[in-house]
Design a protein around this motif. Sequence first.
Motif: not given
Length: 296
Positions: A177-178, A181-182, A185-186, A295
């Motif tokens: 979820s961190g 997912e980020r 998206t990028t 991360t």
Amino acid sequence: MHQPPTSLSDQQILDRVRSEWCPDVTAVRHLAVGFGAWHWRAEVEGTARLFVTLDPPLWHTAESAEATYAAAAHLARTLDVVHACLPTRAGRLTSRFDQGWLSCTPWLEGHRPPSVEKEAVEALHRLHASPPPPGVLTWEPTVAADLVDELTAWVAGDGWAGPHGEVARAHVRAGLSGAVERGLTTYLRLRQGLDHATYVPTHGEPGAHNQWRTEDGRLLLLDWETLRFAPRERDLLDGYHDRVEHEPDLLHLFRLEWRLSEVRSYAQWLRGPHEDDSDTRTALDGLRAELAALTG
């Protein structure tokens, strides 16, 4: 791979190498080198003659692997840094074997450079300036838009029963979820800026781990199964980006592609049946490292 394949014997490898490439070979010895394929040293009366590779069907079909090695052999006609495969007696560069395919390159004594040196940067410039060889595959983005959904289903499903399964599942669950997912998206946003008119022949992984300095001083680029017609930034992740002009967004795209695809690959491996050995421990360490990099 550090562990030899459990479904094959050295004798089977020897028989195929003798029938397809060199009947004089008297022995093969598994080499605990690399990751993602198996390797052997083929000898003639104790003297190394061939470097033998068995590629599993991870990134290629048998047809696309043959086309890629043939394209690399074409490049080798004008680029002396290309360490290309040797043809079989039938004129192919690969031989279907078990669930993958065998290939052979000449054995060369030497050593791996400790880092990317100026000569390697010059070799990369020459590669990128070359016309695309016949049959070269065009790179396509390898990370699917539904990666998060796929990993979520894997985490929720059965399996992960091997010795490292539950630890791997926990790491994937924590990153979904961190970081994942980020990153996805990028990655999907940056993909929209691709321009096929800028594509050049790229090696894919030209870092020092895929270089060889021969005893007579020549520098070679090894492992051409990742050859693709692609943005030059694909080649700049490991030791090149600060010495080669590039588009920062495209460099970031390929860095994300590498990390996201590695997370998926390691998760797929460790959710299935597996043993506790040096390869699976390396896979678990790789999963942790790629999630941490996303991360950061």
